[in-house]
Each structure stands twice: as structure tokens, then as C-alpha cells.
Design a protein around this motif. Sequence first.
Motif, PDB file in Angstrom:
ATOM      1  N   ALA A  89       0.829  -1.206   0.000  1.00  0.00           N
ATOM      2  CA  ALA A  89       0.000   0.000   0.000  1.00  0.00           C
ATOM      3  C   ALA A  89       0.870   1.264   0.000  1.00  0.00           C
ATOM      4  CB  ALA A  89      -0.948  -0.009   1.197  1.00  0.00           C
ATOM      5  N   LEU A  90       1.982   1.241   0.715  1.00  0.00           N
ATOM      6  CA  LEU A  90       2.891   2.392   0.702  1.00  0.00           C
ATOM      7  C   LEU A  90       3.493   2.598  -0.689  1.00  0.00           C
ATOM      8  CD1 LEU A  90       4.697   1.999   4.137  1.00  0.00           C
ATOM      9  CD2 LEU A  90       3.173   3.864   3.451  1.00  0.00           C
ATOM     10  N   THR A  91       3.851   1.519  -1.363  1.00  0.00           N
ATOM     11  CA  THR A  91       4.354   1.621  -2.733  1.00  0.00           C
ATOM     12  C   THR A  91       3.269   2.170  -3.658  1.00  0.00           C
ATOM     13  OG1 THR A  91       5.823  -0.252  -2.347  1.00  0.00           O
ATOM     14  CG2 THR A  91       5.388   0.321  -4.636  1.00  0.00           C
ATOM     15  N   HIS A  92       2.042   1.699  -3.447  1.00  0.00           N
ATOM     16  CA  HIS A  92       0.911   2.175  -4.251  1.00  0.00           C
ATOM     17  C   HIS A  92       0.695   3.679  -4.041  1.00  0.00           C
ATOM     18  CE1 HIS A  92      -3.445   1.147  -5.662  1.00  0.00           C
ATOM     19  NE2 HIS A  92      -2.875   2.056  -6.425  1.00  0.00           N
ATOM     20  N   VAL A  93       0.756   4.118  -2.792  1.00  0.00           N
ATOM     21  CA  VAL A  93       0.614   5.552  -2.496  1.00  0.00           C
ATOM     22  C   VAL A  93       1.736   6.340  -3.176  1.00  0.00           C
ATOM     23  CG1 VAL A  93       0.753   7.273  -0.637  1.00  0.00           C
ATOM     24  CG2 VAL A  93      -0.667   5.236  -0.344  1.00  0.00           C
ATOM     25  N   ASP A  94       2.941   5.792  -3.173  1.00  0.00           N
ATOM     26  CA  ASP A  94       4.061   6.462  -3.831  1.00  0.00           C
ATOM     27  C   ASP A  94       3.813   6.599  -5.333  1.00  0.00           C
ATOM     28  OD1 ASP A  94       6.675   7.636  -3.934  1.00  0.00           O
ATOM     29  OD2 ASP A  94       7.410   5.744  -4.769  1.00  0.00           O
ATOM     30  N   TYR A  95       3.273   5.551  -5.962  1.00  0.00           N
ATOM     31  CA  TYR A  95       2.935   5.640  -7.388  1.00  0.00           C
ATOM     32  C   TYR A  95       1.908   6.740  -7.643  1.00  0.00           C
ATOM     33  CZ  TYR A  95       5.144   1.097  -8.413  1.00  0.00           C
ATOM     34  OH  TYR A  95       6.022   0.069  -8.578  1.00  0.00           O
ATOM     35  N   GLN A  96       0.957   6.891  -6.714  1.00  0.00           N
ATOM     36  CA  GLN A  96      -0.097   7.884  -6.913  1.00  0.00           C
ATOM     37  C   GLN A  96       0.377   9.303  -6.612  1.00  0.00           C
ATOM     38  OE1 GLN A  96      -3.347   6.527  -4.473  1.00  0.00           O
ATOM     39  NE2 GLN A  96      -4.159   5.244  -6.118  1.00  0.00           N
ATOM     40  N   MET A  97       1.180   9.463  -5.577  1.00  0.00           N
ATOM     41  CA  MET A  97       1.579  10.806  -5.160  1.00  0.00           C
ATOM     42  C   MET A  97       2.763  11.345  -5.963  1.00  0.00           C
ATOM     43  SD  MET A  97      -0.556  11.647  -2.949  1.00  0.00           S
ATOM     44  CE  MET A  97      -1.956  10.576  -2.977  1.00  0.00           C
ATOM     45  N   ASN A  98       3.569  10.458  -6.511  1.00  0.00           N
ATOM     46  CA  ASN A  98       4.750  10.875  -7.269  1.00  0.00           C
ATOM     47  C   ASN A  98       4.773  10.174  -8.627  1.00  0.00           C
ATOM     48  OD1 ASN A  98       5.838  12.322  -4.951  1.00  0.00           O
ATOM     49  ND2 ASN A  98       6.232  10.305  -4.101  1.00  0.00           N
ATOM     50  N   PRO A  99       3.795  10.455  -9.485  1.00  0.00           N
ATOM     51  CA  PRO A  99       3.767   9.761 -10.780  1.00  0.00           C
ATOM     52  C   PRO A  99       4.939  10.193 -11.657  1.00  0.00           C
ATOM     53  CG  PRO A  99       2.103  11.481 -10.733  1.00  0.00           C
ATOM     54  CD  PRO A  99       2.718  11.427  -9.361  1.00  0.00           C
ATOM     55  N   ALA A 100       5.503   9.222 -12.346  1.00  0.00           N
ATOM     56  CA  ALA A 100       6.599   9.495 -13.270  1.00  0.00           C
ATOM     57  C   ALA A 100       6.614   8.380 -14.314  1.00  0.00           C
ATOM     58  CB  ALA A 100       7.929   9.541 -12.529  1.00  0.00           C
ATOM     59  N   PRO A 101       7.056   8.668 -15.514  1.00  0.00           N
ATOM     60  CA  PRO A 101       7.069   7.636 -16.555  1.00  0.00           C
ATOM     61  C   PRO A 101       7.956   6.445 -16.205  1.00  0.00           C
ATOM     62  CG  PRO A 101       7.484   9.812 -17.507  1.00  0.00           C
ATOM     63  CD  PRO A 101       7.480   9.958 -16.017  1.00  0.00           C
ATOM     64  N   TRP A 102       9.031   6.673 -15.461  1.00  0.00           N
ATOM     65  CA  TRP A 102       9.958   5.588 -15.130  1.00  0.00           C
ATOM     66  C   TRP A 102       9.565   4.842 -13.845  1.00  0.00           C
ATOM     67  CZ3 TRP A 102      11.021  10.778 -14.949  1.00  0.00           C
ATOM     68  CH2 TRP A 102      11.156  11.322 -13.687  1.00  0.00           C
ATOM     69  N   LYS A 103       8.539   5.358 -13.158  1.00  0.00           N
ATOM     70  CA  LYS A 103       8.121   4.731 -11.901  1.00  0.00           C
ATOM     71  C   LYS A 103       6.647   4.349 -12.009  1.00  0.00           C
ATOM     72  CE  LYS A 103       7.826   7.256  -8.214  1.00  0.00           C
ATOM     73  NZ  LYS A 103       8.071   8.026  -7.002  1.00  0.00           N
ATOM     74  N   GLN A 104       6.393   3.210 -12.618  1.00  0.00           N
ATOM     75  CA  GLN A 104       5.033   2.728 -12.782  1.00  0.00           C
ATOM     76  C   GLN A 104       5.002   1.229 -12.522  1.00  0.00           C
ATOM     77  OE1 GLN A 104       3.435   3.752 -16.564  1.00  0.00           O
ATOM     78  NE2 GLN A 104       3.746   5.944 -16.293  1.00  0.00           N
ATOM     79  N   CYS A 105       3.812   0.762 -12.176  1.00  0.00           N
ATOM     80  CA  CYS A 105       3.679  -0.678 -11.963  1.00  0.00           C
ATOM     81  C   CYS A 105       3.416  -1.372 -13.292  1.00  0.00           C
ATOM     82  CB  CYS A 105       2.560  -0.970 -10.968  1.00  0.00           C
ATOM     83  SG  CYS A 105       0.930  -0.445 -11.512  1.00  0.00           S
TER      84      CYS A 105
END
Length: 177
Positions: A89-105
Motif C-alpha cells: 500500500a505504501l508503494t501504491h501511495v508512492d505511485y499515486q503521489m509521485n507519478p513518473a514515466p519511469w516509476k510505474q507498476c
Amino acid sequence: MLKMLKALSVQRTGWFLLVLSGVLLELTALYFQYGMQLQPCVMCIYERVALFGIIVAGLIGMIAPRFFIIRFFALIIGLACAIKGVLLALTHVDYQMNPAPWKQCSIFAEFPETLPLDKWLPVLFQPTGSCSEISWEFLGITMAQWLVVIFAFYSLLLLLVLISQVHKSRTQRRLFN
């Protein structure tokens, strides 16, 4: 408090409450997916698996809660799944709060070949959404942030119940009675 938690852990009622809470959260997730048409992402699916792990731990605990080994095994499984849920869930929050093209699931769930949940039960485990998309909020808190709270609560509760299993309660002598 530890005495109360230990007393609850040796009864099926405590384990039933754990299972019931997990099932209700899973049903809520399915309502979001099919009732509200919110598409689950890969992280949502992994968080769902972690919650299923907590449900399985509760079911194991319900088998024979008076036996220490079964209780201990169930607590370890539940605690491991709850901690994994917090991390996901913390990783998921990081994806949502700090979106970037190189940081996606990933767009595909990466389950082991021996346990392809997305192939066996695609209704529950097939990801179709984006991890960085925020599609639902309640009180200004996203679903992924709520999951951090939920899994942290499960982690704390299961840790306290685990500690209560080995904690020796002191008996007080009363001088005047």
C-alpha cells in the motif's frame, strides 16, 4: 490489554472477527470494482492477495484456537501478510503521489507459475487499471492511503496478539481483601 487479547485469541470468536473483517473488506473491493466500475490495478490486486492471506490466517486460527502451535502459525501468517500489505500500500501511495514515466507498476500481475491467480480467478485477480490513477477518495484520503491505515491496524493488532501469547501475566497479591 494483553490478557484480553490472549483470551480472545484462544476462542473462535476472535478469529471469526478477523475473517469477517477481511471478507467485508474484500466484498467492499468487489463492490468498488463491479458496482462502481473502478478498475483495479496490479497493486490493488496484490493488496487484495495480502488481505486474502489475512483471511486464511483467520481460518487457520479458527481450526483449533486452543492449541498454541496453530494459533502461533496463524498469527505469523497473518502478521506477515499484514506487513506485506502495508509495504504494498505504501508503494501504491508512492505511485499515486509521485507519478513518473519511469516509476510505474506493471500492467500484468506477476504471480508465480505454480499459482497463477489471475488465470484461475480473473474475476478477482485480473488487473485492468493504472496504479498512478486516483479514482476514489473519502475524506480527502485515497483508497491506497486507506489501505495503509487498514494494513497498519492489522499489523499492530496481530503483533499485540502475538506478544500476548508469550507474555506472562503477573498475579498481584492482595494484602487486604
